[in-house]
Write a protein that holds these residues in place. Structure first.
Motif, PDB file in Angstrom:
ATOM      1  N   GLU A  44      28.822  42.685  33.142  1.00  9.18           N
ATOM      2  CA  GLU A  44      28.380  41.928  31.964  1.00  9.18           C
ATOM      3  C   GLU A  44      27.066  42.484  31.422  1.00  9.18           C
ATOM      4  O   GLU A  44      26.940  42.737  30.213  1.00  9.18           O
ATOM      5  CB  GLU A  44      28.207  40.450  32.322  1.00  9.18           C
ATOM      6  CG  GLU A  44      27.708  39.614  31.145  1.00  9.18           C
ATOM      7  CD  GLU A  44      27.456  38.162  31.509  1.00  9.18           C
ATOM      8  OE1 GLU A  44      26.845  37.444  30.686  1.00  9.18           O
ATOM      9  OE2 GLU A  44      27.852  37.746  32.610  1.00  9.18           O
ATOM     10  N   PHE A  79      38.329  43.953  38.180  1.00  7.45           N
ATOM     11  CA  PHE A  79      37.392  43.270  37.287  1.00  7.45           C
ATOM     12  C   PHE A  79      37.679  43.732  35.854  1.00  7.45           C
ATOM     13  O   PHE A  79      37.924  44.919  35.617  1.00  7.45           O
ATOM     14  CB  PHE A  79      35.957  43.598  37.673  1.00  7.45           C
ATOM     15  CG  PHE A  79      35.563  43.094  39.032  1.00  7.45           C
ATOM     16  CD1 PHE A  79      34.919  41.874  39.173  1.00  7.45           C
ATOM     17  CD2 PHE A  79      35.852  43.825  40.177  1.00  7.45           C
ATOM     18  CE1 PHE A  79      34.563  41.392  40.428  1.00  7.45           C
ATOM     19  CE2 PHE A  79      35.497  43.361  41.435  1.00  7.45           C
ATOM     20  CZ  PHE A  79      34.861  42.145  41.561  1.00  7.45           C
ATOM     21  N   ARG A 130      30.509  41.288  38.809  1.00 10.07           N
ATOM     22  CA  ARG A 130      30.698  40.628  37.501  1.00 10.07           C
ATOM     23  C   ARG A 130      29.406  40.675  36.689  1.00 10.07           C
ATOM     24  O   ARG A 130      29.423  40.971  35.486  1.00 10.07           O
ATOM     25  CB  ARG A 130      31.154  39.182  37.712  1.00 10.07           C
ATOM     26  CG  ARG A 130      32.577  39.041  38.219  1.00 10.07           C
ATOM     27  CD  ARG A 130      32.941  37.605  38.480  1.00 10.07           C
ATOM     28  NE  ARG A 130      32.984  36.826  37.248  1.00 10.07           N
ATOM     29  CZ  ARG A 130      33.217  35.517  37.197  1.00 10.07           C
ATOM     30  NH1 ARG A 130      33.421  34.831  38.311  1.00 10.07           N
ATOM     31  NH2 ARG A 130      33.251  34.884  36.042  1.00 10.07           N
ATOM     32  N   GLU A 131      28.298  40.361  37.356  1.00 13.55           N
ATOM     33  CA  GLU A 131      27.013  40.356  36.642  1.00 13.55           C
ATOM     34  C   GLU A 131      26.639  41.761  36.173  1.00 13.55           C
ATOM     35  O   GLU A 131      26.110  41.937  35.062  1.00 13.55           O
ATOM     36  CB  GLU A 131      25.920  39.793  37.557  1.00 13.55           C
ATOM     37  CG  GLU A 131      26.062  38.295  37.809  1.00 13.55           C
ATOM     38  CD  GLU A 131      25.123  37.790  38.892  1.00 13.55           C
ATOM     39  OE1 GLU A 131      24.339  38.622  39.413  1.00 13.55           O
ATOM     40  OE2 GLU A 131      25.192  36.600  39.241  1.00 13.55           O
ATOM     41  N   GLU A 145      32.701  37.879  28.674  1.00 17.54           N
ATOM     42  CA  GLU A 145      32.969  37.209  29.949  1.00 17.54           C
ATOM     43  C   GLU A 145      33.717  38.186  30.844  1.00 17.54           C
ATOM     44  O   GLU A 145      34.704  38.795  30.427  1.00 17.54           O
ATOM     45  CB  GLU A 145      33.822  35.952  29.739  1.00 17.54           C
ATOM     46  CG  GLU A 145      34.165  35.233  31.038  1.00 17.54           C
ATOM     47  CD  GLU A 145      35.082  34.042  30.842  1.00 17.54           C
ATOM     48  OE1 GLU A 145      35.350  33.337  31.830  1.00 17.54           O
ATOM     49  OE2 GLU A 145      35.558  33.833  29.706  1.00 17.54           O
ATOM     50  N   VAL A 146      33.239  38.351  32.068  1.00 18.71           N
ATOM     51  CA  VAL A 146      33.874  39.245  33.033  1.00 18.71           C
ATOM     52  C   VAL A 146      34.670  38.413  34.027  1.00 18.71           C
ATOM     53  O   VAL A 146      34.135  37.484  34.637  1.00 18.71           O
ATOM     54  CB  VAL A 146      32.826  40.106  33.771  1.00 18.71           C
ATOM     55  CG1 VAL A 146      33.514  41.042  34.754  1.00 18.71           C
ATOM     56  CG2 VAL A 146      31.978  40.884  32.776  1.00 18.71           C
ATOM     57  N   ARG A 147      35.934  38.732  34.173  1.00 18.84           N
ATOM     58  CA  ARG A 147      36.807  38.022  35.107  1.00 18.84           C
ATOM     59  C   ARG A 147      37.432  39.008  36.088  1.00 18.84           C
ATOM     60  O   ARG A 147      37.170  40.205  36.005  1.00 18.84           O
ATOM     61  CB  ARG A 147      37.897  37.259  34.339  1.00 18.84           C
ATOM     62  CG  ARG A 147      37.331  36.108  33.488  1.00 18.84           C
ATOM     63  CD  ARG A 147      38.422  35.436  32.671  1.00 18.84           C
ATOM     64  NE  ARG A 147      38.817  36.263  31.533  1.00 18.84           N
ATOM     65  CZ  ARG A 147      39.900  36.039  30.796  1.00 18.84           C
ATOM     66  NH1 ARG A 147      40.711  35.042  31.102  1.00 18.84           N
ATOM     67  NH2 ARG A 147      40.164  36.826  29.775  1.00 18.84           N
ATOM     68  N   PHE A 148      38.256  38.509  37.003  1.00 16.13           N
ATOM     69  CA  PHE A 148      38.900  39.413  37.953  1.00 16.13           C
ATOM     70  C   PHE A 148      40.265  38.859  38.366  1.00 16.13           C
ATOM     71  O   PHE A 148      40.545  37.653  38.224  1.00 16.13           O
ATOM     72  CB  PHE A 148      38.031  39.637  39.196  1.00 16.13           C
ATOM     73  CG  PHE A 148      37.843  38.418  40.064  1.00 16.13           C
ATOM     74  CD1 PHE A 148      38.763  38.112  41.074  1.00 16.13           C
ATOM     75  CD2 PHE A 148      36.756  37.576  39.887  1.00 16.13           C
ATOM     76  CE1 PHE A 148      38.598  36.987  41.867  1.00 16.13           C
ATOM     77  CE2 PHE A 148      36.586  36.451  40.675  1.00 16.13           C
ATOM     78  CZ  PHE A 148      37.504  36.155  41.674  1.00 16.13           C
ATOM     79  N   THR A 159      31.568  39.998  44.645  1.00 16.05           N
ATOM     80  CA  THR A 159      32.304  39.603  43.442  1.00 16.05           C
ATOM     81  C   THR A 159      31.350  39.139  42.350  1.00 16.05           C
ATOM     82  O   THR A 159      31.443  39.572  41.194  1.00 16.05           O
ATOM     83  CB  THR A 159      33.319  38.497  43.770  1.00 16.05           C
ATOM     84  OG1 THR A 159      34.286  39.008  44.690  1.00 16.05           O
ATOM     85  CG2 THR A 159      34.030  38.020  42.510  1.00 16.05           C
ATOM     86  N   ASP A 160      30.404  38.273  42.721  1.00 19.29           N
ATOM     87  CA  ASP A 160      29.419  37.806  41.735  1.00 19.29           C
ATOM     88  C   ASP A 160      28.550  38.951  41.241  1.00 19.29           C
ATOM     89  O   ASP A 160      28.247  39.042  40.041  1.00 19.29           O
ATOM     90  CB  ASP A 160      28.536  36.711  42.353  1.00 19.29           C
ATOM     91  CG  ASP A 160      29.284  35.406  42.568  1.00 19.29           C
ATOM     92  OD1 ASP A 160      30.358  35.230  41.945  1.00 19.29           O
ATOM     93  OD2 ASP A 160      28.826  34.578  43.370  1.00 19.29           O
TER      94      ASP A 160
END
Length: 598
Positions: free
Chosen positions: A133, A180, A129-130, A262-265, A125-126
C-alpha cells in the motif's frame, strides 16, 4: 563567460521522451519474462497501430511480481498521448520497492521469528500489505511530482493491477502460498482455480461501480452489464448504463497525487492460475478468457493467444465489444514451490560453479582490456585531428570515445563483481539478520571508544553491505568485509583462502577443516586427485589469513562501486554529446530545407 539561467539548466536535466522510452524498454528487457503488450489501434476496424503503447506489463517469477498498468493517454494540456510515462514509471518503481527490497525485509522478519520461536504468518501478512500500500501511494506521489516538472509528460496517469506471490510458513510446520493483490482504476485481477472456477478478485474504480455502492445497480446486474455481448441482451432498465462515457469514467488512478488503494490477499494452491489484465483484454468475455486458460498449458502461450484474439476482434471491428485499446495480460501458474527468496541466500549466482565464475572473470577482464585499447586509439585519433578540426567535425569521434570509456567501466565493474562472487563461494558471509556483532564505536557514527554489541538487521548482496544497529540508535550500513574483519575470531570450517606455508609464503587454495585439540587450525589442499597436504596454523595466523582475504575483497568492492559510478557519469556524458550531435544535424537539415525553399 555568462552563466546560463536556472531554467535552461532545468530543461537540460529533464529527460526527453526518447530517453524515457529507451530507459523503460531497457528495464523491461532486463526484468520482464512474459509476452509484451499489444499496441492498440488508431481506430476500431482498421489495422493502423498507435505510435506508442500506453500499457506496461511486468512479470517476474523470481520476485513473485505480476502487474499491468494502463496509461491514461490523452493530455488536454498537450493535446497528445502521455499515458505511457505513468504506466512504465509505476512498473519500474514498484519492482524496485516490492522486489528484492521487500523480499529481504521478509527474510529479516523470518530470521527474527525463528530465533524467538514465533509464528510470523500474521505479522508478515500485515507487514506485506502495508508495504505494498505505501509503495503504491509513493508511486502516485513520485509520478505526480515528475509529471509536474517535465512538460513532455504533464498530466500522465495510469491504472494498476498488482500482485505479489509470497511463500510463507503456515504456522503448522508447512508452507503456504499467499497472493497479495491491489488494483487502481479499471485494470483487473482474477484467479482460475485448478478445479475450473473463475474468480474475479477486484472491482473497477469507475462511475458504474458507484451505482452499485449507491444501490442503483445490484452486483448481479453489474455482472450482466459487464459481460453482455450486446445491449439487446440486457433488460431495458440496464441499457442506459452500457458503454457510456460517464459510466466508464474512472474515479481513481495513479499519477495525480491523490490515489487510494486497498491491499488484500488470497491463498492459492499449485495448479491455480492468476491473471492481471487491462481493459483492452476486457473486450473478451470472462467465459472466453476462462476457456482458453483451461485449454492452454504454457503461461506465455496463453498470454499471446488471448492478446492476439482481442486484437483480431479490434481489427475486425464487427462486434459490439470491440475496442481500439492497448491489450495486456499477465498469466502465472502457481507451482509446487512459490517464490522462496533463495536468490537472497548466497551472493554467488545460483547454480554457477567456481570454474565458471573464474571464466566469467577472465571474459570480463578481456573485454575491459579491449575497450581500454579502443579508448586509447580514439584518444590518439582526436589529438591528431584536433588542430585542424572543429568541434562539429570531432563530435562523432568524441561520442565513440565516451562509449569506449563507458564500456570499459562497465566491464571493470562486472569483473570486480565476478571476483567478489568467487570470493563469496570460497568464504560465504558470516552473519544473518538477528546475529550479534562486536563493533568499535569510532568505526561508525557517532564516534566513541567503547566496544559494543550491534544487531545485524539485514544484508544487501548487490553492494555487499550489512545494515547494523546498536540499541535505539539509527541503522548504519557497513561493508561486509570491513565488519567481518573487526570480529575477534574470523575463520570458519569450509572457508578457502591463502595461508602462509612453511616457507612463509602466501599460498592460495587452502580449506579450513577444523580446529585441533592443540588449538591450532587444520587446513588441507588438494595437490592431485584425492591427494592432500595439510598445514596446522595458529589462531593468530588463521585470523591474519582471513583478514588478508577480507582486506583484498574490500579493495575489490571499492573498485566495483567506483566503476559503477564512473559508468553512470560516462553514460550521461555520452547522452549529452549524442543530443548535441542530433541538434546540430537538425539545424543543418533546417538550413538546407530553407535554402531549397528560397
Amino acid at each position: 563567460m555568462a552563466r546560463r539561467g536556472a531554467a535552461a539548466e532545468q530543461r537540460e536535466a529533464v529527460p526527453s521522451k526518447e530517453q524515457l522510452l529507451a530507459e523503460f524498454e531497457s528495464f523491461m528487457k532486463k526484468h520482464h519474462e512474459g509476452e509484451v503488450p499489444e499496441t492498440g489501434l488508431v481506430k476500431v476496424g482498421h489495422t493502423e497501430r498507435k505510435e506508442i503503447c500506453d500499457d506496461a506489463k511486468l512479470k517476474n517469477r523470481e520476485k513473485g511480481i505480476s502487474l499491468v498498468a494502463d496509461g491514461i493517454s490523452f493530455s488536454r494540456v498537450l493535446k497528445k498521448e502521455v499515458g505511457w510515462f505513468a504506466s512504465n514509471r509505476a512498473a519500474e518503481f514498484l519492482y524496485e520497492e516490492l522486489g528484492e527490497k521487500l523480499d529481504q525485509e521478509i527474510e529479516n522478519i523470518l530470521s527474527a521469528s525463528d530465533r524467538n520461536g514465533d509464528n510470523p504468518l500474521f505479522k508478515l501478512t500485515d507487514f506485506i500489505r502495508e508495504r505494498i500500500e505505501s509503495s503504491i501511494l509513493a508511486a502516485d506521489q513520485r509520478i505526480h511530482a515528475e509529471t509536474q516538472s517535465n512538460p513532455e509528460v504533464i498530466g500522465s496517469s495510469t491504472t494498476l493491477s498488482f500482485t505479489k506471490l509470497v511463500e510463507l510458513p503456515d504456522g503448522k510446520g508447512g508452507k503456504l502460498q499467499r497472493l497479495f493483490f491491489a488494483n487502481v482504476g479499471d485494470s483487473r485481477i482474477a484467479v482460475l482455480k485448478k478445479g475450473g472456477e473463475f474468480l474475479r478478485l477486484t472491482e473497477d474504480d469507475n462511475e458504474l461501480q458507484r451505482y452499485v455502492e449507491k444501490g442503483s445497480v445490484s452486483e448481479e446486474e453489474l455482472r450482466l452489464i459487464d459481460q453482455a455481448s450486446h445491449p439487446r441482451e440486457l433488460p431495458d432498465h440496464l441499457r442506459r448504463y452500457v458503454n457510456t462515457k460517464f459510466s466508464q469514467q474512472l474515479t481513481n488512478n495513479i499519477g495525480h497525487g491523490n490515489t487510494h488503494v486497498e491491499v488484500r490477499f488470497i491463498d492459492v494452491e499449485p495448479g491455480d492460475k492468476y491473471i492481471t489484465y487491462t481493459d483492452g483484454l476486457g473486450q473478451l468475455t470472462e467465459d472466453k478468457i476462462r476457456a482458453l486458460l483451461l485449454a492452454e498449458g504454457d503461461d506465455n502461450q496463453v498470454e499471446q493467444r488471448l492478446q492476439r484474439m482481442a486484437m483480431e476482434m479490434s481489427v475486425r471491428g464487427q462486434q459490439w465489444r470491440a475496442e481500439a485499446d492497448d491489450i495486456s495480460l499477465g498469466v502465472q501458474t502457481v507451482e509446487e514451490r512459490g517464490p522462496s527468496r533463495e536468490y537472497l541466500k548466497g551472493e554467488a549466482p545460483e547454480g554457477v560453479g567456481l570454474d565458471e565464475l573464474k571464466e566469467r572473470v577472465q571474459e570480463s577482464a578481456q573485454a575491459e582490456l579491449a575497450w581500454r585499447k579502443e579508448k586509447i586509439r580514439l584518444q590518439r585519433k582526436i589529438v591528431e585531428l584536433g588542430p585542424s578540426s572543429t568541434r562539429d567535425q570531432l563530435l562523432g569521434e568524441m561520442i565513440a570515445l565516451e562509449a569506449a570509456k563507458k564500456n570499459e567501466a562497465w566491464y571493470e565493474a562486472h569483473k570486480e563483481q565476478q571476483e567478489l562472487s568467487v570470493f563469496e563461494s570460497l568464504m560465504p558471509r558470516r552473519f544473518e539478520a538477528g546475529d550479534k556483532v562486536s563493533m568499535w564505536r569510532d568505526d561508525l557514527d557517532p564516534p566513541g571508544f567503547d566496544l559494543r554489541s550491534w544487531d545485524v538487521m539485514g544484508y544487501e548482496p548487490s553492494t555487499r553491505t550489512y545494515t547494523v544497529k546498536s540499541g535505539n540508535g539509527k541503522p548504519v550500513q557497513i561493508s561486509r568485509y570491513q565488519l567481518e574483519m573487526k570480529q575477534p575470531v574470523i575463520p570458519r570450517a569450509g572457508d578457502t583462502m591463502a595461508i602462509k606455508n612453511r616457507k612463509g609464503e602466501w599460498e592460495p587454495g587452502w580449506t579450513l577443516l577444523d580446529r585441533g585439540s592443540d588449538g591450532k587450525y587444520v587446513y588441507a589442499k588438494e595437490i592431485a586427485p584425492e591427494i592432500f597436504k595439510y598445514e596446522r596454523v595458529s589462531l593468530a595466523d588463521a585470523n591474519a589469513a582471513a583478514q588478508q582475504e577480507l582486506f583484498l575483497a574490500e579493495k575489490g568492492r571499492k573498485r566495483m562501486l567506483a566503476a559503477v559510478d564512473r559508468f553512470k557519469d560516462l553514460k550521461i556524458q555520452e547522452r549529452r554529446l549524442i543530443d548535441e550531435q542530433q541538434e546540430k544535424e537538425a539545424e543543418k537539415a533546417l538550413e538546407a530545407a530553407t535554402r531549397r525553399a528560397k
